[in-house]
Design a protein around this motif. Structure first.
Motif: not given
Length: 242
Positions: A137-142
């Motif tokens: 959630c803290w990143h761009v995505g995955g």
């Protein structure tokens, strides 16, 4: 002195692994608490990704029995469990987000305007942390199994950190490594970082400063697109010891 902006993003293994003393509080959560610098930390659990499951809330709270820390939770179903969400979250030392469905988490958070509040918390020095969905959630995505077992891409996470994020990178029953490589290789996701189970990424600001792990066999990885294709580089995560 202003507190640094910190995020601790992990993959799984929230129970002590073999060789650790029997105790109920996860060593990864203990490490996140240590980043706050507080001897008696205020910790808020956010279980949106598991639909605010009361049994998960009870287990998290119970794990803190006998510790000097104060634990609370923020549930959003059927309405927020605290009267002033912003004030409650800003008063914490650590916000820990559960694993589960990152897609549902993002949708519910946006409906409740949590992204803006969480960014304010981060900028104020509250440590943001979590595992699996609570890492992506803290990143761009995955890649995520929120939709199905096909590990579809999620590309609209909060992007406090300008990287993609692969979780459970060593999971034996799903091609998580291959999927992340494919999404980065196609340009659907930016370069990023991945973690095996039991491993966490510690960011200060938007810079990765350290990877830590509970298992000698586990690591974290830098995954990036180069002229030769997608390249994965082990980071040599520091082994946490009992």
């Amino acid at each position: 002195m202003p507190r640094p902006q910190q995020i601790f993003a992990t993959s799984g293994l929230l129970t002590p692994p073999p060789g650790w003393p029997a105790r109920r509080l996860s060593p990864l959560i203990e490490h996140a608490i240590s980043l706050t610098g507080a001897a008696s930390a205020r910790v808020c659990y956010v279980p949106t990704a598991v639909g605010d499951d009361p049994s998960r809330v009870a287990a998290f709270v119970d794990a803190f029995a006998g510790t000097p820390h104060t634990v609370s939770h923020l549930s959003l179903f059927p309405q927020p469990s605290v009267a002033d969400v912003r004030a409650h979250l800003l008063s914490q030392d650590l916000i820990w987000v559960s694993g589960g469905s990152v897609v549902n988490l993002l949708a519910v958070w946006r409906a409740h305007r949590l992204p803006e509040i969480l960014r304010e918390c981060w900028e104020a020095g509250v440590v943001l942390a979590g595992g699996s969905a609570g890492s992506i959630c803290w990143h761009v995505g995955g890649s995520t199994d929120s939709f199905s077992d096909e590990l579809d891409p999620v590309t609209d996470a909060l992007a406090f950190l300008p990287y993609s994020n692969g979780v459970h990178h060593d999971f034996p029953d799903q091609p998580r490594r291959e999927k992340l490589h494919g999404y980065i290789g196609s340009g659907l996701l930016p370069d990023g970082y991945a973690t095996d189970d039991g491993t966490g990424l510690h960011y200060v600001g938007t810079e990765l400063v350290e990877a830590v792990t509970l298992l000698e066999s586990a690591d974290a990885y830098r995954v990036e697109l180069t002229a030769a294709g997608v390249v994965e580089r082990p980071l040599g995560a520091r082994l946490l010891r009992p």
